[in-house]
Design an enzyme around this catalytic site. Structure first.
Site, short mmCIF file in Angstrom:
data_model
loop_
_atom_site.label_atom_id
_atom_site.label_comp_id
_atom_site.label_asym_id
_atom_site.label_seq_id
_atom_site.Cartn_x
_atom_site.Cartn_y
_atom_site.Cartn_z
N LYS A 27 0.96 -1.28 -0.06
CA LYS A 27 0.03 -0.18 0.01
C LYS A 27 1.03 1.33 -0.12
O LYS A 27 1.80 1.34 0.97
CB LYS A 27 -0.94 -0.04 1.31
CG LYS A 27 -1.82 1.01 1.47
CD LYS A 27 -2.88 1.01 2.32
CE LYS A 27 -3.89 2.07 2.52
NZ LYS A 27 -3.78 2.77 3.93
N GLY A 47 -8.21 9.97 9.73
CA GLY A 47 -8.55 9.99 11.22
C GLY A 47 -9.37 11.48 11.29
O GLY A 47 -9.85 11.79 12.51
N ALA A 75 -9.67 5.75 4.35
CA ALA A 75 -9.82 6.61 5.33
C ALA A 75 -10.85 7.66 5.32
O ALA A 75 -11.45 8.10 4.12
CB ALA A 75 -8.39 7.58 4.63
N GLY A 76 -11.13 8.23 6.54
CA GLY A 76 -12.17 9.06 6.84
C GLY A 76 -13.32 8.60 7.24
O GLY A 76 -14.22 9.05 7.82
N ASN A 92 -9.85 1.89 9.72
CA ASN A 92 -8.70 1.85 10.83
C ASN A 92 -9.39 2.57 12.16
O ASN A 92 -9.79 2.06 13.07
CB ASN A 92 -7.52 2.05 10.41
CG ASN A 92 -6.40 2.08 11.48
OD1 ASN A 92 -6.53 1.34 12.67
ND2 ASN A 92 -5.02 2.42 11.57
N SER A 93 -9.18 3.86 12.17
CA SER A 93 -9.48 4.65 13.32
C SER A 93 -10.83 4.39 13.81
O SER A 93 -11.04 4.33 14.91
CB SER A 93 -9.40 6.29 13.16
OG SER A 93 -8.33 6.54 12.29
#
Ligand code: SF4
Lengths: 256, 357
Positions: free
Chosen positions: A98, A159, A185-186, A207-208
């Protein structure tokens, strides 16, 4: 229901997980299990060969049924990303990489120019290149032409939990892409992951939203369900939006 | 830049959060700070450790235990001692080391520092320094040696106070110090740490000046990473007493406000602060911490005699294990390695053959 194909790999799960922000390794591992994920990303900077307790690679490599996708987070340009990719491949043996290049360590926005340069080299080096990119339809096509295995446009800043702020651009990317489009992301909530899948994404990376949830495992499961629901909805064909229906056969055929 | 060509650096928002008339309770700021930290940094705290290489100093800062007129015995680590100290730190698990010296002296100059950085870069993925203002060329030499970050606190942005407290020596030059972070970034350093020594001047004014300093650097060096610290004066040889009181509640408010106004920067809290305060602040804005620190020269090797007193007294004296246990009990993961030397090697142009050439 259909698999996600990347290179010679096939995944039945469409949920890819990040590993960076968990409170401890056990919480991370149980979230991974609960999510049913088969593809997981891990930063080279979190490989610690000298201190097992601080190492993310060891516990992840020991998991059955999970393919690792190292990432180059921390790299600020193509040269650094390429070097990191080569080392990561040596250390964990995965063909996936990645490519994450964010020259600004504060907002972590991907650098499209350096990412393109790095992808060019890494494709030639035989990697399955998964570039993390701004939601730019032209860049996505250019990366496809290079031979990338997928494109990973951002839903919003890493994040930030702002969800699919780039939805309009994502739709164009999905419409035009010949390779899997994975929103990365996001995302903050499972409903956003579901929306991404309904839109036609091939997978989502989270993830987050899982690591920072009160109960990461339960949230991982919720995301898994949402991703499935979105995929099923997309397959089932959504009812048209607005006041214009798209007919399956022409409405005016009787006129001829 | 807005339509009228003005740059809003956001300091107004910070001023409002710090205003004594602010209607926002400390609790509500803490909650916002925690939410922002959690989203951006997750449940992790990065760890680092300071290593004092030398306490020779050519300056006379009123608040410092190493000032040239203190009776403290002077010492500089030999390269062998440095090597041993580094090995001891590595054994303790650390992967990021901050090398410190006093102001420039013949004993501890740029060449000495570069040699120590080289030694450290062999064992640590991340090596940073906190020393004295240097020229671009000197900073470049340190980048080549493997240093990726510079910490340099202005101590106080209040010029009059600065002049009074820095009684003599090269540190008296306010501007040379103020402009050093810019030179470090020009030279290729990736991160800069800024801070004020709280207690020297009006803390709110200091906070605003610090904020403007970092915002201005951020705009110019958009590739740089920034970390901010808010050290409070601790007891030291010299017996200097803080001129302005900064209690726990005010310090906490400063940290929360910075997190809210700068959601992405690293905020650091050292062992100057008590264990209970540090444990409470972890994750409420704070993302990076030191532990097991010695402020004497060296002192990490087993059996090393503690010579003289430190630059200041450490307050949180827990071991690495104790501290990690405390973090874990609050569901935070201590992260020792959060960086990889591969990036540094490319920066320093030390790469052997890279396929992109
Ligand atoms: S603060 Fe630094 S420059 Fe000032 S006296 Fe102490 S060691 Fe020297």
């Amino acid at each position: 229901m259909g698999t996600l194909k990347i290179g010679a790999y096939e995944f039945s799960s469409r949920l890819i997980l990040g590993t960076g922000k968990f409170s401890d390794v056990d919480t991370m591992l149980s979230a991974l299990r609960a999510s049913g994920t088969q593809l997981v990303t891990v930063a080279l900077r979190r490989f610690n060969r000298e201190r097992a307790e601080d190492d993310l690679l060891g516990p992840l490599a020991a998991l059955n049924g999970i393919t690792l996708m190292p990432n180059t987070s921390g790299a600020m340009n193509a040269r650094e990303a390429v070097k990191a990719a080569l080392i990561a491949r040596e250390l964990c043996g995965s063909l996936f990489i990645k490519v994450e290049i964010h020259p600004n360590p504060q907002h972590l926005m991907p650098d499209p120019i350096e990412t393109y340069e790095a992808a060019k080299i890494l494709v030639k080096e035989g990697f399955l290149v998964m570039p993390y990119i701004p939601a730019d339809p032209v860049l996505a096509k250019r990366l496809e032409e290079l031979g990338c295995a997928s494109v990973m446009p951002l839903g919003s800043a890493i994040g930030s939990g702002q969800g699919l702020a780039t939805a309009g651009m994502l739709r164009i990317i999905i419409q035009e892409s010949l390779i899997p489009v994975i929103v990365d992301a996001g995302l903050r909530s499972p409903s956003e992951a579901c929306a991404a899948m309904e839109m036609g994404c091939s997978a989502v990376l989270v993830n987050s939203a899982i690591a920072a949830a009160v109960d990461p495992s339960a949230m991982a499961k919720a995301f898994a369900h949402a991703v499935d629901a979105g995929l099923q909805a997309q397959r089932a064909g959504l009812m048209p939006k607005g006041d214009v229906a798209v007919a399956t056969s022409p409405l005016t055929s009787f006129l001829s | 830049m807005n339509a009228s060509g003005e740059i809003d650096d956001g300091s107004k928002a910070l001023a409002e959060l710090l205003s004594f008339q602010s209607l926002l309770s400390l609790e509500s700021l803490a909650q916002r700070a925690q939410a922002l930290t959690l989203r951006r940094f997750g449940r992790t705290i990065s760890l680092y450790v300071p290593l004092y290489l030398s306490n020779f100093c050519s300056s006379g800062c009123a608040y410092c235990g190493f000032a040239a007129d203190r009776k403290t015995p002077r010492k500089r680590l030999t390269f062998e001692e440095t090597q041993n100290e580094l090995s001891a730190l590595k054994q303790m698990g650390f992967d990021e080391v901050l090398l410190l010296t006093g102001e420039r002296t013949p004993q501890a100059d740029c060449d000495y520092l570069a040699s120590c950085v080289k030694l450290a870069a062999k064992v640590f993925h991340r090596v940073t320094i906190e020393a004295f203002p240097m020229s671009v060329e000197e900073y470049k030499a340190l980048v080549q040696a493997g240093c990726t970050g510079v910490t340099l606190y202005q101590e106080t942005y209040d010029r009059a106070q600065y002049d009074q407290l820095h009684r003599w020596g090269p540190k008296k030059d306010y501007d040379a110090r103020l402009e050093a972070p810019e030179r470090a970034l020009e030279a290729g350093m990736r991160t800069v740490g800024l801070g004020v020594l709280l207690g020297l001047s009006d803390p709110v004014a200091e906070a605003l000046a610090l904020f403007r300093h970092v915002r201005q650097l951020e705009r110019k060096f958009w590739r740089a990473g920034f970390s901010l610290s808010f050290p409070r004066i601790r007891p030291q040889a010299g017996g200097f007493q803080p001129l302005f009181e900064v209690d726990d509640r005010l310090l906490a408010r400063l940290i929360f406000a910075f997190r809210i106004c700068l959601p992405d920067v690293e905020l650091v809290l050292s062992t100057r602060e008590r264990a209970s305060f540090r444990d409470g602040m972890a994750g409420l804005g704070i993302t990076k911490m030191s532990i097991a620190s010695r402020t004497t020269v060296g002192g990490y090797q087993a059996g090393a005699a503690m010579e003289g007193s430190g630059q200041f007294e450490v307050s949180d004296e827990r071991s690495v294990e104790e501290f990690c246990r405390a973090l874990r009990s609050r569901r935070y993961e201590p992260v020792f390695k959060n960086w990889d030397a591969v990036y540094r090697e490319v920066e320093a142009q030390k790469v052997e053959v890279c396929p992109c050439d």
